[in-house]
Design an enzyme around this catalytic site. Structure first.
Site, short mmCIF file in Angstrom:
data_model
loop_
_atom_site.label_atom_id
_atom_site.label_comp_id
_atom_site.label_asym_id
_atom_site.label_seq_id
_atom_site.Cartn_x
_atom_site.Cartn_y
_atom_site.Cartn_z
N LYS A 22 5.52 11.00 -4.74
CA LYS A 22 4.50 11.97 -5.16
C LYS A 22 5.20 13.18 -5.74
O LYS A 22 6.21 13.63 -5.22
CB LYS A 22 3.64 12.39 -3.96
CG LYS A 22 2.54 13.38 -4.28
CD LYS A 22 1.45 12.79 -5.16
CE LYS A 22 0.54 11.86 -4.39
NZ LYS A 22 -0.64 11.46 -5.17
N GLY A 122 -15.71 17.71 -0.91
CA GLY A 122 -14.90 17.57 -2.11
C GLY A 122 -15.61 16.66 -3.10
O GLY A 122 -15.26 15.49 -3.22
N VAL A 126 -13.37 11.43 -6.85
CA VAL A 126 -13.43 10.46 -5.74
C VAL A 126 -14.76 10.56 -5.01
O VAL A 126 -15.44 9.55 -4.78
CB VAL A 126 -12.26 10.66 -4.77
CG1 VAL A 126 -12.42 9.79 -3.53
CG2 VAL A 126 -10.94 10.34 -5.47
#
Length: 310
Positions: A22, A122, A126
């Protein structure tokens, strides 16, 4: 480093022909387009010689950014269709995987998705796609947040209208349905499914006890601390670990990288995530350990097996 480890576990769990890593660009994702493009290209040049690293989209980046990276260094996934890619954010690969994960988990926690109330923390790519796929299975959204605020609507939001508002760039805070609440109180909204789809460490030992849900399906990477997951287990809340539940994006990226189609990617996501969730929860019950403990054991077994071939 924790995110990189999560990616290693995620790729291993999904049986992909890749390791895990990452990278982070420390900047404001809302910066002007020209500045953003310049920074993305600088990142691409910085990783150009790290040839085992294949960039893909995550928080703050998208298909356009990956196209810029690919143009400079010849490798990236999550590319636009126009350059032969599978735009994983546009098709909702990770959100689709979350819906499949919840279907697979349902028999283990007496969950009826057709009647489930869902909270999404959120409401980005997604979270939006996860809710879209879950609504097709009968679930309804009763709590939601984004960077601008949070709202609750026990009867269920008009999802189509909310998605349209988000597509216009509006925050859920300005939506005219339901009631505004403090984002910190979203964790206490009563539901059957709670989806963290934002940042790491949002579920902690100091707030996990407020949760009133059956299942936490981790759409974000490392969204809960180990102590919080222990506490949730003690309260009979099932937690589907991040690197199991939200692997749809990396599975889609791997299929794209190896020349597969969008339909192949979606089929592979369903097959792998359904099988992995079932295996993890079965072993968790048999060994009387947390789902994360069972998942870590399986993923590490697969990493070591892969290493044995080197």
């Amino acid at each position: 480093a924790r995110l990189a480890r999560a990616m290693t576990l995620k790729n291993a769990m999904a049986g992909l022909a890749h390791g895990g890593g990452k990278s982070v660009i420390a900047a404001d994702p809302g910066m002007p387009g020209a500045e953003r493009s310049k920074l993305i290209k600088a990142f691409a040049r910085a990783v150009a010689d790290v040839r085992d690293y294949i960039p893909g989209p995550d928080m703050g980046t998208d298909e356009h950014a990956m196209a810029e990276v690919n143009h400079l260094i010849g490798r990236a996934v999550g590319l636009p269709r126009e350059v032969g890619g599978i735009p994983l954010d546009e098709i909702g690969a990770t959100g689709y995987g979350l819906a499949v994960a919840l279907e697979a988990a349902a028999p283990f926690c007496d969950l009826n998705l057709g009647e489930a109330r869902v909270v999404v923390q959120g409401f980005g790519s997604v979270g939006q796609h996860a809710m879209r796929f879950l609504s097709e299975r009968g679930a309804r959204l009763v709590g939601v947040s984004d960077s601008g605020g949070a709202r609750v609507c026990p009867a269920g939001f008009d999802l189509a209208a909310l998605l349209d508002a988000k597509s216009q760039g509006d925050s859920v805070a300005s939506f005219d349905q339901g009631d505004a609440i403090d984002p910190e109180d979203l964790i206490a909204v009563e539901c059957e499914v709670w989806i963290p789809a934002a940042r790491p460490d949002v579920i902690r030992e100091d707030n996990a006890g407020r949760m009133q849900t059956k299942v936490v399906a981790q759409g974000a990477n490392i969204p809960a601390t180990p102590a919080a997951e222990e506490l949730l287990a003690g309260n009979d809340v099932l937690v589907i670990p991040d690197f199991v539940a939200n692997a749809g994006g990396v599975i889609c990226g791997a299929v794209e990288y190896h020349g597969g189609s969008q339909s192949q990617a979606m089929e592979t996501i369903a097959e792998k995530i359904r099988g992995n969730v079932t295996e993890v929860l079965t072993r968790s019950a048999a060994d009387e350990v947390l789902p994360r403990t069972a998942a870590l054991r399986i993923a590490r077994e697969r990493v070591l097996k892969a290493m044995s071939f080197l």
